[in-house]
Design an enzyme around this catalytic site. Structure first.
Site, PDB file in Angstrom:
ATOM      1  CG  HIS A  80      -1.982  -0.989   1.222  1.00 51.91           C
ATOM      2  ND1 HIS A  80      -3.179  -0.780   1.861  1.00 51.91           N
ATOM      3  CD2 HIS A  80      -2.062  -2.219   0.666  1.00 51.91           C
ATOM      4  CE1 HIS A  80      -3.957  -1.841   1.696  1.00 51.91           C
ATOM      5  NE2 HIS A  80      -3.295  -2.720   0.970  1.00 51.91           N
ATOM      6  CD  GLU A  99      -2.119   4.341   2.922  1.00 52.98           C
ATOM      7  OE1 GLU A  99      -3.309   4.617   3.150  1.00 52.98           O
ATOM      8  OE2 GLU A  99      -1.769   3.466   2.101  1.00 52.98           O
ATOM      9  CB  CYS A 138      -6.875  -0.074   4.918  1.00 52.42           C
ATOM     10  SG  CYS A 138      -5.178  -0.716   4.883  1.00 52.42           S
ATOM     11  CB  CYS A 174      -2.294   1.857   5.966  1.00 58.77           C
ATOM     12  SG  CYS A 174      -1.881   1.005   4.423  1.00 58.77           S
TER      13      CYS A 174
END
Length: 143
Positions: free
Chosen positions: A47, A49, A77, A80
């Site tokens: 992801h 992040e 999410c 993260c």
């Protein structure tokens, strides 16, 4: 938020959901960058992040990112958000809220959960329409 939006646009070229993130160091300089790369790398943890946090930790020589800010185009999410808390980031600035999987205040609020050992300031709706439009366009083309 401008650089995070640019990174989000680049994610589309690999078939990834358009999410981009940057970590700003204590002096405001960019120390980490990331864009979604799950499809590109075949990695469910890739992801934006997480990738930006990894790069920032390497650049600063510490996993503790105290004094740093994460700027991201979509609300993090749960995975993260956990990484953000564990990295001890001070602040998250986000573009669009994620009403399906957000963990910074919409569905869950991992970042400000008083039961955890660290809490993160959250600033939302920064360039929200641009961030949301990237996602609408991406998913609109796939439906």
């Amino acid at each position: 938020m401008g650089e995070a939006l640019h990174l989000a646009q680049q994610a589309v070229t690999t078939g990834d959901v358009p999410v981009g993130a940057v970590v700003l160091g204590p002096n405001g300089a960019v120390v980490g960058r990331g864009q979604n790369r799950r499809e590109a790398d075949g990695d469910p943890t890739a992801h934006a992040e997480v990738l930006a946090i990894r790069e920032a930790a390497a650049a600063l020589g510490s996993w503790r990112l105290e004094g740093c800010t994460l700027v991201v185009t979509l609300e993090p999410c749960t995975m993260c958000a956990g990484a953000i808390v564990l990295a001890r980031l001070d602040r998250v600035v986000l573009g669009a809220w994620d009403p399906k999987a957000g963990a910074a205040g919409s569905v869950r609020d991992v970042l400000r959960d008083s039961r955890l050992n660290h809490r993160v300031d959250v600033v939302g709706r920064v360039r929200e329409e641009e961030s949301a439009a990237l996602l609408r366009d991406f998913f609109g083309e796939r439906r």
